[in-house]
Design a protein around this motif. Structure first.
Motif, PDB file in Angstrom:
ATOM      1  N   SER A 175      99.763  51.139 104.979  1.00  0.00           N
ATOM      2  CA  SER A 175      99.221  52.225 104.361  1.00  0.00           C
ATOM      3  C   SER A 175      97.425  51.596 105.560  1.00  0.00           C
ATOM      4  O   SER A 175      97.193  51.656 104.849  1.00  0.00           O
ATOM      5  CB  SER A 175      98.892  52.940 104.039  1.00  0.00           C
ATOM      6  OG  SER A 175      99.962  53.683 103.061  1.00  0.00           O
ATOM      7  N   ILE A 176      98.191  50.692 106.574  1.00  0.00           N
ATOM      8  CA  ILE A 176      96.953  49.898 107.061  1.00  0.00           C
ATOM      9  C   ILE A 176      95.838  50.732 108.279  1.00  0.00           C
ATOM     10  O   ILE A 176      96.765  51.874 108.888  1.00  0.00           O
ATOM     11  CB  ILE A 176      97.265  48.715 108.139  1.00  0.00           C
ATOM     12  CG1 ILE A 176      98.186  47.774 107.409  1.00  0.00           C
ATOM     13  CG2 ILE A 176      96.377  47.964 108.841  1.00  0.00           C
ATOM     14  CD1 ILE A 176      98.556  46.671 107.577  1.00  0.00           C
ATOM     15  N   PRO A 198      88.632  40.846 104.750  1.00  0.00           N
ATOM     16  CA  PRO A 198      89.394  41.837 104.984  1.00  0.00           C
ATOM     17  C   PRO A 198      89.098  43.481 106.244  1.00  0.00           C
ATOM     18  O   PRO A 198      87.578  43.518 106.410  1.00  0.00           O
ATOM     19  CB  PRO A 198      89.221  42.530 103.560  1.00  0.00           C
ATOM     20  CG  PRO A 198      87.729  42.283 103.119  1.00  0.00           C
ATOM     21  CD  PRO A 198      87.709  40.271 103.690  1.00  0.00           C
ATOM     22  N   CYS A 199      89.837  43.941 106.297  1.00  0.00           N
ATOM     23  CA  CYS A 199      89.416  44.789 107.056  1.00  0.00           C
ATOM     24  C   CYS A 199      88.569  45.753 106.306  1.00  0.00           C
ATOM     25  O   CYS A 199      89.587  46.213 104.606  1.00  0.00           O
ATOM     26  CB  CYS A 199      90.452  45.072 108.003  1.00  0.00           C
ATOM     27  SG  CYS A 199      90.524  47.048 108.749  1.00  0.00           S
ATOM     28  N   VAL A 200      87.750  46.166 107.173  1.00  0.00           N
ATOM     29  CA  VAL A 200      86.972  47.580 105.745  1.00  0.00           C
ATOM     30  C   VAL A 200      86.419  48.590 107.016  1.00  0.00           C
ATOM     31  O   VAL A 200      85.734  48.058 108.055  1.00  0.00           O
ATOM     32  CB  VAL A 200      85.750  47.321 105.234  1.00  0.00           C
ATOM     33  CG1 VAL A 200      85.058  48.589 104.277  1.00  0.00           C
ATOM     34  CG2 VAL A 200      86.450  46.020 103.808  1.00  0.00           C
ATOM     35  N   ALA A 233      87.279  46.515 112.489  1.00  0.00           N
ATOM     36  CA  ALA A 233      88.914  44.839 112.021  1.00  0.00           C
ATOM     37  C   ALA A 233      88.076  43.763 111.057  1.00  0.00           C
ATOM     38  O   ALA A 233      86.531  43.647 111.108  1.00  0.00           O
ATOM     39  CB  ALA A 233      89.504  45.531 112.862  1.00  0.00           C
ATOM     40  N   ALA A 234      88.678  43.229 110.766  1.00  0.00           N
ATOM     41  CA  ALA A 234      88.298  41.480 110.540  1.00  0.00           C
ATOM     42  C   ALA A 234      87.355  41.238 110.923  1.00  0.00           C
ATOM     43  O   ALA A 234      85.958  40.866 110.223  1.00  0.00           O
ATOM     44  CB  ALA A 234      89.147  41.139 110.295  1.00  0.00           C
ATOM     45  N   LYS A 235      87.309  41.100 112.554  1.00  0.00           N
ATOM     46  CA  LYS A 235      86.712  40.342 113.088  1.00  0.00           C
ATOM     47  C   LYS A 235      85.094  40.774 113.107  1.00  0.00           C
ATOM     48  O   LYS A 235      84.241  39.679 113.225  1.00  0.00           O
ATOM     49  CB  LYS A 235      87.222  39.643 114.593  1.00  0.00           C
ATOM     50  CG  LYS A 235      88.335  38.838 114.726  1.00  0.00           C
ATOM     51  CD  LYS A 235      89.118  38.542 115.729  1.00  0.00           C
ATOM     52  CE  LYS A 235      90.062  37.481 115.920  1.00  0.00           C
ATOM     53  NZ  LYS A 235      90.662  37.094 117.385  1.00  0.00           N
ATOM     54  N   ALA A 236      85.833  42.039 113.625  1.00  0.00           N
ATOM     55  CA  ALA A 236      84.454  43.212 113.930  1.00  0.00           C
ATOM     56  C   ALA A 236      83.329  43.444 112.429  1.00  0.00           C
ATOM     57  O   ALA A 236      81.867  42.908 112.465  1.00  0.00           O
ATOM     58  CB  ALA A 236      84.412  44.138 114.196  1.00  0.00           C
ATOM     59  N   ARG A 237      84.275  43.388 111.531  1.00  0.00           N
ATOM     60  CA  ARG A 237      83.302  42.524 109.902  1.00  0.00           C
ATOM     61  C   ARG A 237      82.850  41.384 109.654  1.00  0.00           C
ATOM     62  O   ARG A 237      81.328  41.775 109.090  1.00  0.00           O
ATOM     63  CB  ARG A 237      84.294  43.322 108.837  1.00  0.00           C
ATOM     64  CG  ARG A 237      83.811  43.330 107.566  1.00  0.00           C
ATOM     65  CD  ARG A 237      84.622  43.708 106.575  1.00  0.00           C
ATOM     66  NE  ARG A 237      84.078  44.570 105.249  1.00  0.00           N
ATOM     67  CZ  ARG A 237      83.784  43.172 104.325  1.00  0.00           C
ATOM     68  NH1 ARG A 237      85.146  41.949 104.014  1.00  0.00           N
ATOM     69  NH2 ARG A 237      83.628  43.724 102.935  1.00  0.00           N
TER      70      ARG A 237
END
Length: 311
Positions: free
Chosen positions: A5-6, A261-263, A267-271
């Protein structure tokens, strides 16, 4: 994605600027609004300070240097705000910030030299002083190095040592963008066969060489030019260097190691990039205020002209 459920956003690029406001929650939009207000307020503070410098600093050469040097926190804040609202522009914003700050190396050296009244006045002031070149970051572990007498030729060598980073950094950034458009450059690829690794290594040595003459002259200037707030000006430069390099690298490492974490919609890098932008805007806003205090000083010294000296 189905089994765990990603969200799909965790595997895609950040949303374009036209869709970003619709994907952010109310709290996130409020945070973005506050950070944007801080950026705009930074611009207002700098413009007020620039008006004061234009009116109160008599020397034209010193006036131009002060205007460019004092603008560094504001310029970085504006670039960062663009990255906040246009998340897909992150790489170009990083290139813009690093290019501008490379020029700041040259500017801080000129702030010191012009604080003395130019190269001739600097050499005359230092004619009875032996300079200790055992300073960081490249020679702090060499106590056997001799002391030197400052001459016009050595001042020119110092300027060249600093100017090379202001030349090489923009050049490497342009080359990186050209190779990126060709698909052969990735700033996050640090393997032994990566072009980015060798470019970053070269720029690392270039930065060390540029910091060395700045450190040598600042050792004398922090005491002799204390009334010009030289210590505060140099501290602003050092903090900006840390914030634009070390802090950015820390957030990148956290993203690459899976600590961020991805929120959705990031995505993780953008966050990780967004979190860095949040901090950087707040930090540069504070530095803009400190910069205003450091550079807001009346200077009635007459102008001077740099005379070219053969190297």
């Amino acid at each position: 994605m189905t089994n765990y459920s990603i969200p799909e956003d965790c595997f895609s690029e950040p949303p374009p600027s036209s869709q970003l406001p619709y994907k952010l929650g109310t709290i996130q939009l409020c945070v973005f609004g506050i950070l944007t207000f801080l950026t705009l307020f930074s611009v207002v503070i700098f413009l007020e300070d620039a008006f004061y410098i234009t009116k109160k600093v008599r020397c034209q050469a010193k006036r131009k240097t002060y205007l460019w040097s004092s603008s560094a926190p504001t310029v970085i804040s504006v670039f960062t705000c663009f990255s906040l609202w246009i998340p897909r522009s992150a790489m170009f914003v990083d290139v813009g910030i690093s290019t501008y700050f490379a020029v700041c190396f040259y500017l801080i050296l000129m702030v010191i030299i012009e604080g003395y009244g130019g190269k001739d006045a600097l050499v005359k002031k230092m004619e009875n002083t032996e300079l200790n070149i055992n300073t960081g970051p490249c020679c702090c572990c060499c106590p056997c190095l001799p002391h030197i007498k400052l001459t016009k030729r050595k001042v020119n060598v110092f300027i060249i040592c600093v100017f090379q980073i202001a030349f090489l950094k923009p050049l490497f950034n342009i080359i990186g963008l050209i190779l990126w458009a060709d698909g052969s450059y990735n700033s996050e690829d640090l393997s032994s066969q990566s072009i980015a690794l060798w470019m970053n290594t070269s720029l690392g040595f270039s930065t060390i060489i540029a910091l060395w003459p700045i450190g040598i002259l600042f050792r004398q200037a922090k005491a002799q030019l204390a009334e010009q707030n030289m210590g505060t000006k140099f501290a602003i430069f050092q903090l900006l260097l840390i914030l634009t390099t070390v802090q950015h690298s820390v957030f990148s490492i956290l993203a690459n190691t899976g600590q961020t974490p991805c929120v959705p919609p990031y995505a993780a890098k953008a966050r990780s990039q967004m979190m860095n932008n949040h901090l950087l805007i707040i930090e540069t806003f504070i530095l803009t205020i400190v910069s205003r205090l450091a550079y807001r000083r009346r200077d009635d010294e007459a102008g001077y002209v740099f005379k070219p000296v053969p190297v």
